[in-house]
Design a protein around this motif. Structure first.
Motif, PDB file in Angstrom:
ATOM      1  N   LEU A 136      22.550  -9.312 -12.725  1.00 32.52           N
ATOM      2  CA  LEU A 136      22.214  -8.892 -14.086  1.00 32.52           C
ATOM      3  C   LEU A 136      21.524  -7.534 -14.137  1.00 32.52           C
ATOM      4  N   GLY A 137      21.165  -6.985 -12.984  1.00 34.11           N
ATOM      5  CA  GLY A 137      20.486  -5.695 -12.964  1.00 34.11           C
ATOM      6  C   GLY A 137      19.079  -5.762 -13.512  1.00 34.11           C
ATOM      7  N   ARG A 138      18.360  -6.834 -13.174  1.00 30.10           N
ATOM      8  CA  ARG A 138      17.006  -7.039 -13.681  1.00 30.10           C
ATOM      9  C   ARG A 138      16.006  -7.102 -12.530  1.00 30.10           C
ATOM     10  N   PRO A 139      14.744  -6.790 -12.790  1.00 32.62           N
ATOM     11  CA  PRO A 139      13.730  -6.979 -11.742  1.00 32.62           C
ATOM     12  C   PRO A 139      13.674  -8.431 -11.296  1.00 32.62           C
ATOM     13  N   ALA A 140      13.449  -8.646 -10.026  1.00 30.89           N
ATOM     14  CA  ALA A 140      13.466 -10.009  -9.478  1.00 30.89           C
ATOM     15  C   ALA A 140      12.295 -10.828  -9.988  1.00 30.89           C
ATOM     16  N   PHE A 141      11.115 -10.208 -10.126  1.00 31.84           N
ATOM     17  CA  PHE A 141       9.970 -10.988 -10.597  1.00 31.84           C
ATOM     18  C   PHE A 141      10.208 -11.501 -12.010  1.00 31.84           C
ATOM     19  N   HIS A 142      10.728 -10.656 -12.885  1.00 32.27           N
ATOM     20  CA  HIS A 142      10.967 -11.091 -14.254  1.00 32.27           C
ATOM     21  C   HIS A 142      12.025 -12.211 -14.292  1.00 32.27           C
ATOM     22  N   THR A 143      12.963 -12.151 -13.359  1.00 31.42           N
ATOM     23  CA  THR A 143      13.945 -13.231 -13.270  1.00 31.42           C
ATOM     24  C   THR A 143      13.276 -14.522 -12.823  1.00 31.42           C
ATOM     25  N   LEU A 144      12.385 -14.433 -11.832  1.00 31.13           N
ATOM     26  CA  LEU A 144      11.631 -15.615 -11.405  1.00 31.13           C
ATOM     27  C   LEU A 144      10.832 -16.199 -12.567  1.00 31.13           C
ATOM     28  N   LEU A 145      10.217 -15.315 -13.337  1.00 27.76           N
ATOM     29  CA  LEU A 145       9.404 -15.779 -14.454  1.00 27.76           C
ATOM     30  C   LEU A 145      10.261 -16.512 -15.483  1.00 27.76           C
ATOM     31  N   PHE A 156       6.555  -2.083  -8.169  1.00 27.32           N
ATOM     32  CA  PHE A 156       5.749  -3.302  -8.329  1.00 27.32           C
ATOM     33  C   PHE A 156       6.577  -4.549  -8.037  1.00 27.32           C
ATOM     34  N   ASP A 157       7.863  -4.497  -8.386  1.00 28.17           N
ATOM     35  CA  ASP A 157       8.731  -5.639  -8.136  1.00 28.17           C
ATOM     36  C   ASP A 157       8.881  -5.885  -6.644  1.00 28.17           C
ATOM     37  N   ALA A 158       9.242  -4.854  -5.903  1.00 27.62           N
ATOM     38  CA  ALA A 158       9.430  -5.015  -4.464  1.00 27.62           C
ATOM     39  C   ALA A 158       8.119  -5.297  -3.747  1.00 27.62           C
ATOM     40  N   ALA A 159       7.033  -4.666  -4.211  1.00 27.73           N
ATOM     41  CA  ALA A 159       5.731  -4.889  -3.569  1.00 27.73           C
ATOM     42  C   ALA A 159       5.285  -6.336  -3.704  1.00 27.73           C
TER      43      ALA A 159
END
Length: 261
Positions: free
Chosen positions: A200-209, A105-108
């Protein structure tokens, strides 16, 4: 009179919808990433803007890097890396499924971002990670739209998504949670949200949020929205109509002047 229902929103990717209806198998290539389909369902996704499963597992500390490398070496050619991680006891089924779905879902989300470039589909192409849990194209599109709306609801300035994250001093008494504190500590004014996600090894979307929430709280600078490269020239003013001269009047003026000479 009953209210008229609003027309359905256009799909994020008409080609993805068509391929799902065809139950196609292959790779959907877009400017910002690739979606892999099996029988019309999404089984993997990757994007340069999002950390892969390897980063989420190894940087997050769940799997040693050598364990990941061994899985790729031994099972990559068979498109069964995920299955190998479970069969070898490195991960539980549930762990792998949750991590992989998060990465898909993150990459999509980034792969399906608006683009002006070509969209292509290569039939029969698979990914070396293998299938873990297929997801419907409808679910991927729905989640992509939900995430776009969530980001704009938090802080409607997309410029923070790609600019270096520049922390700002907190106001007296202003606090943030542990996850956001770690993000601010890693933000050196040079790293973008995508780079911070990998670090940080985190999903990119959650980082954007998190970055948008921090920007909304005044703890991260919001850069100005980009100005278009060129401003179109102003439209030419319409030519004013020119009246035909009054020939008779000109003759009378000439005659009067000649009479006084």
């Amino acid at each position: 009179m009953s209210p008229v229902a609003a027309p359905p929103a256009p799909p994020v990717s008409p080609m993805l919808v068509r391929l799902a209806a065809e139950k196609a198998t292959g790779a959907l290539l877009r400017d910002h990433g690739t979606l892999y389909l099996v029988d019309g369902r999404v089984v993997h996704a990757e994007s340069p803007a999002a950390p892969g499963v390897d980063v989420l597992l190894t940087t997050g500390g769940r799997l040693p890097r050598e364990g990941w490398d061994e899985a790729v070496d031994r099972a990559g050619a068979h498109r069964a890396v995920g299955r190998f991680l479970v069969d070898s006891g490195r991960l539980h089924d549930g762990e792998l499924e949750i991590c992989h779905l998060g990465a898909v879902f993150d990459a999509a989300f980034f792969a399906l971002s608006p683009t002006s470039g070509p969209t292509r589909f290569r039939y029969g192409v698979g990914h070396w990670f293998g299938t873990v849990r297929p997801v419907s194209a409808e679910a991927v599109e729905r989640e992509t739209v939900r995430r776009r709306e969530l980001l704009d609801a938090v802080w409607p300035y997309a410029s923070v998504d790609s600019a270096p994250v520049v922390p700002r001093p907190a106001a007296p008494g202003q606090t943030v949670g542990a996850r956001q504190r770690a993000l601010l500590a890693a933000a050196d004014g040079q790293r973008t949200p995508a780079e911070l996600a990998r670090l940080l090894g985190r999903p990119a979307f959650h980082t954007l949020l998190d970055v948008r929430r921090l920007a909304a709280a005044g703890l991260v600078e919001t850069p100005p929205e980009p100005v278009p490269d060129s401003v179109p020239p102003p439209l030419p003013l319409p030519a004013l109509p020119v009246a035909d001269p009054d020939i008779a009047l000109l003759r009378r003026l000439r005659d009067a002047l000649e009479a006084h000479l």
